[in-house]
Design an enzyme around this catalytic site. Structure first.
Site, PDB file in Angstrom:
ATOM      1  N   SER A 192      62.547  98.417 -34.299  1.00  0.00           N
ATOM      2  CA  SER A 192      63.140  96.931 -34.100  1.00  0.00           C
ATOM      3  C   SER A 192      64.719  96.992 -34.061  1.00  0.00           C
ATOM      4  O   SER A 192      65.288  96.283 -33.497  1.00  0.00           O
ATOM      5  CB  SER A 192      62.477  95.794 -34.963  1.00  0.00           C
ATOM      6  OG  SER A 192      62.484  96.320 -36.361  1.00  0.00           O
TER       7      SER A 192
ATOM      8  N   HIS B 146      68.090  94.086 -38.304  1.00  0.00           N
ATOM      9  CA  HIS B 146      67.856  93.544 -36.822  1.00  0.00           C
ATOM     10  C   HIS B 146      69.247  92.947 -36.322  1.00  0.00           C
ATOM     11  O   HIS B 146      69.800  93.295 -35.223  1.00  0.00           O
ATOM     12  CB  HIS B 146      67.150  92.092 -36.780  1.00  0.00           C
ATOM     13  CG  HIS B 146      65.755  92.789 -37.034  1.00  0.00           C
ATOM     14  ND1 HIS B 146      64.717  91.761 -36.770  1.00  0.00           N
ATOM     15  CD2 HIS B 146      65.009  93.896 -36.886  1.00  0.00           C
ATOM     16  CE1 HIS B 146      63.257  92.060 -37.047  1.00  0.00           C
ATOM     17  NE2 HIS B 146      63.581  93.677 -36.850  1.00  0.00           N
TER      18      HIS B 146
END
Length: 231
Positions: A131, A183
């Site tokens: 991610s 992220h």
């Protein structure tokens, strides 16, 4: 048109990255097994650590490769399924727009940057997943909207991606076990690399463009290592 030509005209980098992620997951299943019988059951902490998941303590001890390997390691079936589906559909847009090698650079540098941020803000945690790099791909396409200001197609797609990023980050704030700093770091890394790779659009001299790209990318990596030194 043979199979290789079809692959080259498609998304060979994204497909290759997905294959690597899946092969690593299958190796982990073979090597460590899965805890319990549920598809959502995670690998044990020990298994993840031995596989190369991100650990600030281990990096501090000299295992720098853990800033790269986590972007190819996943915790559960659900984890890898969601990430690979996102990587496939998002990555095809990025690779079609940026080209093959640029997409690979964005993926690796974004994942590395996200892992550095994750380690800096959660030094005692253990994390893994693609991610960080996926958020970098989102960031790259969003940056492309600024670079290609007169392209309505890119603007429409980038707007949708921006909404997805905001929704995901809001979800990260309230979710348990989600590495929001990884992220955010990956997103920033993708934006930075996208602007660096767009240098040829601003300079007519190929040699100048090439050196600016190289120096800029080195600068991003050095900045990350500077953050590590602060850690």
């Amino acid at each position: 048109m043979n199979v290789w030509q079809r692959i080259r005209r498609g998304s060979p980098v994204i497909v290759g990255l997905i294959i690597i992620n899946v092969l690593v997951f299958l190796w982990m299943l073979f090597e460590f097994g899965i805890q319990g019988i549920s598809l959502a059951s995670p690998f044990s902490v020990q298994s993840l650590d031995q596989s190369g998941a991100l650990s600030g303590t281990a990096v501090q001890a000299g295992e720098w490769w853990r800033l790269i390997t986590p972007m190819f390691i996943h915790v559960t079936f659900e984890h890898i399924a969601l990430n690979m589906i996102t990587l496939y559909f998002l990555g095809r847009y990025v690779e079609m727009t940026f080209g093959h090698w640029r997409t690979l650079v964005i993926y690796l540098v974004s994942g590395f940057t996200g892992n550095v941020w994750s380690m800096f803000f959660h030094p005692e945690g253990l994390s893994a997943g693609a991610s960080t790099a996926i958020f970098g791909l989102f960031g790259a396409f969003i940056a492309l909207d600024v670079i290609e200001q007169n392209n309505p197609a890119i603007h429409a797609i980038a707007r949708q991606f921006s909404i997805l990023v905001v929704v995901n980050l809001v979800f990260d704030i309230f979710a348990v076990g989600i590495d929001i700093w990884g992220h955010i770091g990956g997103l920033i890394g993708g934006i930075a690399v996208a602007f660096l790779l767009s240098v040829p659009k601003r300079y007519n001299n190929p040699a100048v463009s090439r050196w600016l790209r190289v120096v800029g990318l080195i600068g991003v990596v050095v900045a990350n290592f500077g953050l590590i030194r602060l850690f």
